[in-house]
Design a protein around this motif. Structure first.
Motif, PDB file in Angstrom:
ATOM      1  N   GLN A   1      34.657  46.111  36.535  1.00  0.00           N
ATOM      2  CA  GLN A   1      35.566  46.406  35.434  1.00  0.00           C
ATOM      3  C   GLN A   1      36.351  45.172  34.994  1.00  0.00           C
ATOM      4  N   ALA A   2      36.722  44.347  35.954  1.00  0.00           N
ATOM      5  CA  ALA A   2      37.571  43.196  35.646  1.00  0.00           C
ATOM      6  C   ALA A   2      36.811  42.069  34.960  1.00  0.00           C
ATOM      7  N   MET A   3      35.502  41.946  35.207  1.00  0.00           N
ATOM      8  CA  MET A   3      34.770  40.775  34.757  1.00  0.00           C
ATOM      9  C   MET A   3      34.791  40.569  33.239  1.00  0.00           C
ATOM     10  N   PRO A   4      34.546  41.604  32.408  1.00  0.00           N
ATOM     11  CA  PRO A   4      34.602  41.355  30.955  1.00  0.00           C
ATOM     12  C   PRO A   4      35.972  40.872  30.496  1.00  0.00           C
ATOM     13  N   LEU A   5      37.036  41.415  31.087  1.00  0.00           N
ATOM     14  CA  LEU A   5      38.379  40.979  30.710  1.00  0.00           C
ATOM     15  C   LEU A   5      38.636  39.558  31.164  1.00  0.00           C
ATOM     16  N   ILE A   6      38.186  39.204  32.362  1.00  0.00           N
ATOM     17  CA  ILE A   6      38.356  37.831  32.851  1.00  0.00           C
ATOM     18  C   ILE A   6      37.665  36.847  31.908  1.00  0.00           C
ATOM     19  N   ILE A   7      36.432  37.166  31.525  1.00  0.00           N
ATOM     20  CA  ILE A   7      35.675  36.281  30.638  1.00  0.00           C
ATOM     21  C   ILE A   7      36.360  36.156  29.288  1.00  0.00           C
ATOM     22  N   THR A   8      36.776  37.288  28.715  1.00  0.00           N
ATOM     23  CA  THR A   8      37.423  37.281  27.399  1.00  0.00           C
ATOM     24  C   THR A   8      38.763  36.557  27.448  1.00  0.00           C
ATOM     25  N   ALA A   9      39.536  36.799  28.514  1.00  0.00           N
ATOM     26  CA  ALA A   9      40.852  36.172  28.628  1.00  0.00           C
ATOM     27  C   ALA A   9      40.742  34.657  28.764  1.00  0.00           C
ATOM     28  N   ILE A  10      39.749  34.192  29.502  1.00  0.00           N
ATOM     29  CA  ILE A  10      39.559  32.736  29.632  1.00  0.00           C
ATOM     30  C   ILE A  10      39.264  32.131  28.266  1.00  0.00           C
ATOM     31  N   GLY A  11      38.388  32.773  27.497  1.00  0.00           N
ATOM     32  CA  GLY A  11      38.118  32.287  26.146  1.00  0.00           C
ATOM     33  C   GLY A  11      39.360  32.303  25.279  1.00  0.00           C
ATOM     34  N   GLN A  12      40.134  33.383  25.373  1.00  0.00           N
ATOM     35  CA  GLN A  12      41.379  33.478  24.588  1.00  0.00           C
ATOM     36  C   GLN A  12      42.360  32.386  24.975  1.00  0.00           C
TER      37      GLN A  12
END
Length: 320
Positions: free
Chosen positions: A52-63
């Motif tokens: 569950q956390a992985m998509p948010l981690i990836i998106t947050a790093i890009g942001q």
């Protein structure tokens, strides 16, 4: 004079920001959940938490790359949805996967050009792009469905040497983002641009030979490509295309970045802080799910957290 350890805890005098406090919060949440719920420490729940956390981690790093220059990208949620829709078109993986990242790079480039060349505020520019991309996504995939390439599904599900595959996703993303942020001039230039904007000296990086417009454009391209990567992960996880799967991801990503100590004014932030912020969000979501909290209350809690972390930052430096 404050002791050095107190300055470290408060993130003072460092361009990494306040990331130690969110780390303690994440540990406290994990400890609290392990003591109050039997399911939290189960292997199945921990595997689910990582996934569950992985998509948010990836998106947050890009942001984070965009926020470091004092910008925001509200189109990342739509890019995620578009990525899943493209991958579910039923074509060969060697065509669909490159198409996802090419379109994401194009979206990011347009965002960067509108911000740098037309001087449109990042919120307005990326909000407009959010609706444009969302419209295209719903034309391609009005409802969830379609066929995702087997290689995408296989890369997300299962384990390797007993380790869940999403862990390897996380390692690869961290290595790539560390290289961009600390192993190349690109990251140094982002800090310089954002630091100048935060201090009210927008042209200071330019005066030292930094190509501001090019680096700002590349920051938006990077952010969009990371969102596309999160979309690939989600497509493999849900095994379909979904026009709504990226809904509110942009706000979750901004909240995670802000929790991790990155200043929305730009120039201050860290990769590890962003990951910690995303983990805090994931732990909160996991805990609320385990306690059967209403999704509407969960959304309210996330909004309150975003308001709190933004309110704690200096409004004079934000320029929003």
């Amino acid at each position: 004079m404050k002791p050095s350890y107190l300055k470290w805890l408060l993130g003072q005098g460092s361009r990494q920001g306040l990331w130690s406090l969110p780390l303690f919060i994440a540990l406290a949440i994990a400890l609290g959940l392990s003591l109050t719920t039997q399911q939290f420490t189960s292997t199945g729940n921990l595997f689910n938490l990582i996934t569950q956390a992985m998509p948010l981690i990836i998106t947050a790093i890009g942001q984070m790359f965009v926020i470091l220059i004092g910008g925001l990208d509200l189109s990342v949620g739509s890019v995620i949805s578009l990525s899943t829709a493209i991958l579910a078109l039923g074509g060969p993986a060697y065509v669909l996967i490159p198409a996802v990242f090419l379109l994401a790079a194009l979206i990011g480039a347009v965002n960067g050009l509108v911000v740098t060349r037309l001087n449109v505020h990042p919120i307005i520019a990326t909000l407009s792009m959010q609706y444009i991309v969302l419209g295209v996504t719903r034309i391609l995939r009005p409802v969830s469905g379609g066929t995702v390439p087997d290689i995408v599904i296989a890369s997300v599900s299962g384990t390797l040497l007993g380790i869940p595959l999403p862990v390897f996703w996380g390692i690869a993303v961290l290595l790539l983002s560390w290289k961009l942020l600390h192993g190349a001039r690109f990251g140094l230039h982002l800090f310089a641009i954002g630091g100048g904007i935060a201090s009210g000296m927008e042209k200071v990086a330019h005066n030292f030979g930094v190509a501001e417009r090019r680096n700002i454009l590349l920051a938006y391209v990077t952010c969009s490509c990371f969102a596309a990567l999160a979309g690939v992960f989600l497509a493999g996880r849900i095994v379909s295309g979904d026009p709504n799967v990226g809904l509110l991801f942009e706000l979750d990503a901004i909240t995670a970045v802000a929790i991790g100590g990155t200043q929305l004014s730009g120039g201050v932030g860290s990769l590890h802080g962003t990951v910690i912020g995303a983990l805090v969000m994931a732990l909160l979501a996991n805990g609320m799910n385990l306690t059967n909290m209403s999704p509407f209350i969960q959304t309210t809690v996330k909004g309150a957290i975003l308001l709190l972390v933004v309110g704690l930052q200096s409004r004079k430096k934000m320029g929003l």
